[in-house]
Design a protein around this motif. Structure first.
Motif, PDB file in Angstrom:
ATOM      1  N   GLY A  24       5.290  10.722   1.912  1.00 60.24           N
ATOM      2  CA  GLY A  24       6.636  11.027   1.463  1.00 60.24           C
ATOM      3  C   GLY A  24       6.931  12.506   1.603  1.00 60.24           C
ATOM      4  O   GLY A  24       6.042  13.312   1.914  1.00 60.24           O
ATOM      5  N   GLN A  25       8.178  12.878   1.351  1.00 58.48           N
ATOM      6  CA  GLN A  25       8.613  14.254   1.553  1.00 58.48           C
ATOM      7  C   GLN A  25       7.782  15.245   0.754  1.00 58.48           C
ATOM      8  O   GLN A  25       7.268  16.241   1.291  1.00 58.48           O
ATOM      9  CB  GLN A  25      10.092  14.376   1.184  1.00 58.48           C
ATOM     10  CG  GLN A  25      10.703  15.737   1.507  1.00 58.48           C
ATOM     11  CD  GLN A  25      12.156  15.801   1.074  1.00 58.48           C
ATOM     12  OE1 GLN A  25      12.461  16.099  -0.082  1.00 58.48           O
ATOM     13  NE2 GLN A  25      13.065  15.470   1.978  1.00 58.48           N
ATOM     14  N   ALA A  26       7.637  14.994  -0.543  1.00 58.50           N
ATOM     15  CA  ALA A  26       6.870  15.911  -1.390  1.00 58.50           C
ATOM     16  C   ALA A  26       5.398  15.937  -0.991  1.00 58.50           C
ATOM     17  O   ALA A  26       4.755  16.993  -1.002  1.00 58.50           O
ATOM     18  CB  ALA A  26       7.009  15.502  -2.856  1.00 58.50           C
ATOM     19  N   GLU A  27       4.856  14.772  -0.634  1.00 59.63           N
ATOM     20  CA  GLU A  27       3.451  14.694  -0.236  1.00 59.63           C
ATOM     21  C   GLU A  27       3.211  15.443   1.068  1.00 59.63           C
ATOM     22  O   GLU A  27       2.176  16.087   1.253  1.00 59.63           O
ATOM     23  CB  GLU A  27       3.040  13.227  -0.091  1.00 59.63           C
ATOM     24  CG  GLU A  27       3.065  12.469  -1.420  1.00 59.63           C
ATOM     25  CD  GLU A  27       3.166  10.976  -1.216  1.00 59.63           C
ATOM     26  OE1 GLU A  27       3.497  10.552  -0.094  1.00 59.63           O
ATOM     27  OE2 GLU A  27       2.941  10.231  -2.184  1.00 59.63           O
ATOM     28  N   ARG A  28       4.171  15.343   2.002  1.00 58.10           N
ATOM     29  CA  ARG A  28       4.050  16.071   3.263  1.00 58.10           C
ATOM     30  C   ARG A  28       3.983  17.569   3.020  1.00 58.10           C
ATOM     31  O   ARG A  28       3.134  18.277   3.582  1.00 58.10           O
ATOM     32  CB  ARG A  28       5.245  15.768   4.167  1.00 58.10           C
ATOM     33  CG  ARG A  28       5.283  14.382   4.757  1.00 58.10           C
ATOM     34  CD  ARG A  28       6.603  14.168   5.462  1.00 58.10           C
ATOM     35  NE  ARG A  28       6.731  12.819   5.982  1.00 58.10           N
ATOM     36  CZ  ARG A  28       7.862  12.286   6.421  1.00 58.10           C
ATOM     37  NH1 ARG A  28       8.985  12.998   6.396  1.00 58.10           N
ATOM     38  NH2 ARG A  28       7.897  11.056   6.888  1.00 58.10           N
ATOM     39  N   MET A  29       4.899  18.048   2.202  1.00 56.51           N
ATOM     40  CA  MET A  29       4.934  19.480   1.918  1.00 56.51           C
ATOM     41  C   MET A  29       3.643  19.939   1.261  1.00 56.51           C
ATOM     42  O   MET A  29       3.079  20.985   1.622  1.00 56.51           O
ATOM     43  CB  MET A  29       6.126  19.793   1.011  1.00 56.51           C
ATOM     44  CG  MET A  29       6.271  21.272   0.660  1.00 56.51           C
ATOM     45  SD  MET A  29       6.677  22.295   2.095  1.00 56.51           S
ATOM     46  CE  MET A  29       8.432  21.877   2.270  1.00 56.51           C
ATOM     47  N   VAL A  45       0.851  -1.186   0.000  1.00 55.69           N
ATOM     48  CA  VAL A  45       0.000   0.000   0.000  1.00 55.69           C
ATOM     49  C   VAL A  45       0.888   1.238   0.000  1.00 55.69           C
ATOM     50  O   VAL A  45       1.866   1.307   0.749  1.00 55.69           O
ATOM     51  CB  VAL A  45      -0.920   0.006   1.236  1.00 55.69           C
ATOM     52  CG1 VAL A  45      -1.816   1.230   1.218  1.00 55.69           C
ATOM     53  CG2 VAL A  45      -1.752  -1.266   1.267  1.00 55.69           C
ATOM     54  N   THR A  46       0.579   2.210  -0.839  1.00 54.51           N
ATOM     55  CA  THR A  46       1.379   3.422  -0.935  1.00 54.51           C
ATOM     56  C   THR A  46       1.195   4.298   0.292  1.00 54.51           C
ATOM     57  O   THR A  46       0.263   4.109   1.080  1.00 54.51           O
ATOM     58  CB  THR A  46       0.972   4.229  -2.173  1.00 54.51           C
ATOM     59  OG1 THR A  46      -0.397   4.628  -2.029  1.00 54.51           O
ATOM     60  CG2 THR A  46       1.122   3.392  -3.433  1.00 54.51           C
ATOM     61  N   GLY A  47       2.083   5.315   0.427  1.00 53.84           N
ATOM     62  CA  GLY A  47       1.968   6.243   1.545  1.00 53.84           C
ATOM     63  C   GLY A  47       0.614   6.916   1.610  1.00 53.84           C
ATOM     64  O   GLY A  47      -0.055   6.889   2.646  1.00 53.84           O
ATOM     65  N   PRO A  48       0.149   7.539   0.499  1.00 51.16           N
ATOM     66  CA  PRO A  48      -1.182   8.150   0.517  1.00 51.16           C
ATOM     67  C   PRO A  48      -2.284   7.152   0.838  1.00 51.16           C
ATOM     68  O   PRO A  48      -3.262   7.490   1.509  1.00 51.16           O
ATOM     69  CB  PRO A  48      -1.318   8.711  -0.900  1.00 51.16           C
ATOM     70  CG  PRO A  48       0.078   8.949  -1.346  1.00 51.16           C
ATOM     71  CD  PRO A  48       0.873   7.821  -0.748  1.00 51.16           C
ATOM     72  N   GLY A  49      -2.136   5.914   0.348  1.00 54.49           N
ATOM     73  CA  GLY A  49      -3.142   4.889   0.631  1.00 54.49           C
ATOM     74  C   GLY A  49      -3.210   4.555   2.109  1.00 54.49           C
ATOM     75  O   GLY A  49      -4.297   4.407   2.684  1.00 54.49           O
ATOM     76  N   ARG A  50      -2.037   4.432   2.731  1.00 54.59           N
ATOM     77  CA  ARG A  50      -2.005   4.147   4.168  1.00 54.59           C
ATOM     78  C   ARG A  50      -2.541   5.327   4.969  1.00 54.59           C
ATOM     79  O   ARG A  50      -3.237   5.157   5.971  1.00 54.59           O
ATOM     80  CB  ARG A  50      -0.583   3.811   4.605  1.00 54.59           C
ATOM     81  CG  ARG A  50      -0.105   2.438   4.124  1.00 54.59           C
ATOM     82  CD  ARG A  50       1.263   2.106   4.682  1.00 54.59           C
ATOM     83  NE  ARG A  50       2.281   3.000   4.130  1.00 54.59           N
ATOM     84  CZ  ARG A  50       3.246   3.556   4.836  1.00 54.59           C
ATOM     85  NH1 ARG A  50       3.320   3.346   6.135  1.00 54.59           N
ATOM     86  NH2 ARG A  50       4.148   4.335   4.256  1.00 54.59           N
ATOM     87  N   ALA A  51      -2.222   6.541   4.514  1.00 55.29           N
ATOM     88  CA  ALA A  51      -2.722   7.726   5.195  1.00 55.29           C
ATOM     89  C   ALA A  51      -4.250   7.794   5.112  1.00 55.29           C
ATOM     90  O   ALA A  51      -4.923   8.117   6.094  1.00 55.29           O
ATOM     91  CB  ALA A  51      -2.100   8.979   4.581  1.00 55.29           C
ATOM     92  N   LEU A  52      -4.799   7.478   3.932  1.00 53.89           N
ATOM     93  CA  LEU A  52      -6.245   7.506   3.757  1.00 53.89           C
ATOM     94  C   LEU A  52      -6.922   6.462   4.641  1.00 53.89           C
ATOM     95  O   LEU A  52      -7.988   6.710   5.221  1.00 53.89           O
ATOM     96  CB  LEU A  52      -6.588   7.246   2.288  1.00 53.89           C
ATOM     97  CG  LEU A  52      -8.062   7.397   1.901  1.00 53.89           C
ATOM     98  CD1 LEU A  52      -8.560   8.797   2.205  1.00 53.89           C
ATOM     99  CD2 LEU A  52      -8.254   7.078   0.422  1.00 53.89           C
ATOM    100  N   ALA A  53      -6.294   5.289   4.774  1.00 49.91           N
ATOM    101  CA  ALA A  53      -6.851   4.252   5.640  1.00 49.91           C
ATOM    102  C   ALA A  53      -6.857   4.706   7.090  1.00 49.91           C
ATOM    103  O   ALA A  53      -7.823   4.469   7.836  1.00 49.91           O
ATOM    104  CB  ALA A  53      -6.041   2.969   5.488  1.00 49.91           C
TER     105      ALA A  53
END
Length: 243
Positions: free
Chosen positions: A144-149, A1-9
């Motif tokens: 991830g870094q870019a997603e956090r920003m 599962v990708t970072g955004p996917g885990r965050a959404l869960a």
């Protein structure tokens, strides 16, 4: 599962858990209302709930709030629905805010229509602001870094707009309830309102520091912003418990 996917869960769990906790709290409030109106204990009031839950307008609104808040985690629990559309959960949660405004102090204000609308706008802006802080805190470690920003920058803009709405609507609501500046110190409501203002200013201070100093650091480290968000959540919790 990708970072955004885990965050959404994780956000799904946060939304569902928060709504479930709200439903439990609203149910306890309903039982307490029945207990107070009948002079019974909370335990005894449970046996009267089915008969008295719709006896008064306040009871009906409290019952509706329980139903709406119970429906929100049910929608969030349906994973395919949550992935495609989070609107049902948000609509049910927003509906619970409407019942809170219709049953709260705004309903007894001299200019009822203005007071209720202003209170609803205020509650909605607070929910977006404080809920967004908690959501960002939950999601940041999984991105991830870019997603956090990107997430932090976007929320910063939303939070700024929400803060302005909170300040304006809170001022109107406070004036509706007080009517005179002297009441800020001479009445219990005014004194509690001053406490809320102090907490609000503290949260604004955190927000300014985040926007100007900590978000730009996200390309190197997430720790300072996470610590600031934790402190914000703690202060927000204290502000929200003030009646």
């Amino acid at each position: 599962v990708t970072g955004p996917g885990r965050a959404l869960a994780r956000l799904r769990l946060l939304a569902g858990g928060g709504a479930a906790a709200g439903a439990i709290g609203a149910f306890v409030v309903l039982v307490a209302i029945v207990a107070e109106s009948t002079g019974r204990s909370l335990t005894d009031a449970l046996s009267l709930l089915s008969d008295l839950a719709t006896e008064t307008r306040t009871n009906e609104l409290a019952l509706l709030r329980v139903v709406l808040l119970a429906g929100a985690p049910a929608c969030a629990a349906i994973r395919p629905l949550w992935r495609r559309r989070r609107t049902p959960t948000a609509v049910l949660a927003a509906g619970s805010l409407v019942t809170a405004s219709l049953a709260g102090h705004a309903w007894t204000a001299p200019d009822r229509a203005i007071a209720v609308v202003t209170d609803l706008v205020h509650l909605g802006a607070v929910a977006v602001w404080i809920g967004g802080i908690l959501a960002l805190l939950v999601a940041l470690p999984l991105l991830g870094q870019a997603e956090r920003m990107r997430a932090a920058t976007r929320f910063s803009a939303v939070a700024l707009a929400a803060v302005v709405v909170v300040a304006l609507s809170g001022t109107v609501s406070g004036w509706q309830q007080l009517g005179a500046l002297g009441d800020l110190t001479s009445t219990a409501y005014g004194q509690l309102l001053l406490l809320k203002v102090v907490g609000f200013l503290a949260l604004v201070g955190f927000g300014v520091a985040n926007r100007t100093r900590l978000i730009p650091l996200l390309d190197r480290t997430v720790g300072p912003l996470e610590r600031s968000l934790r402190a914000e959540v703690a202060v927000a919790a204290l502000v929200l418990v003030v009646p």
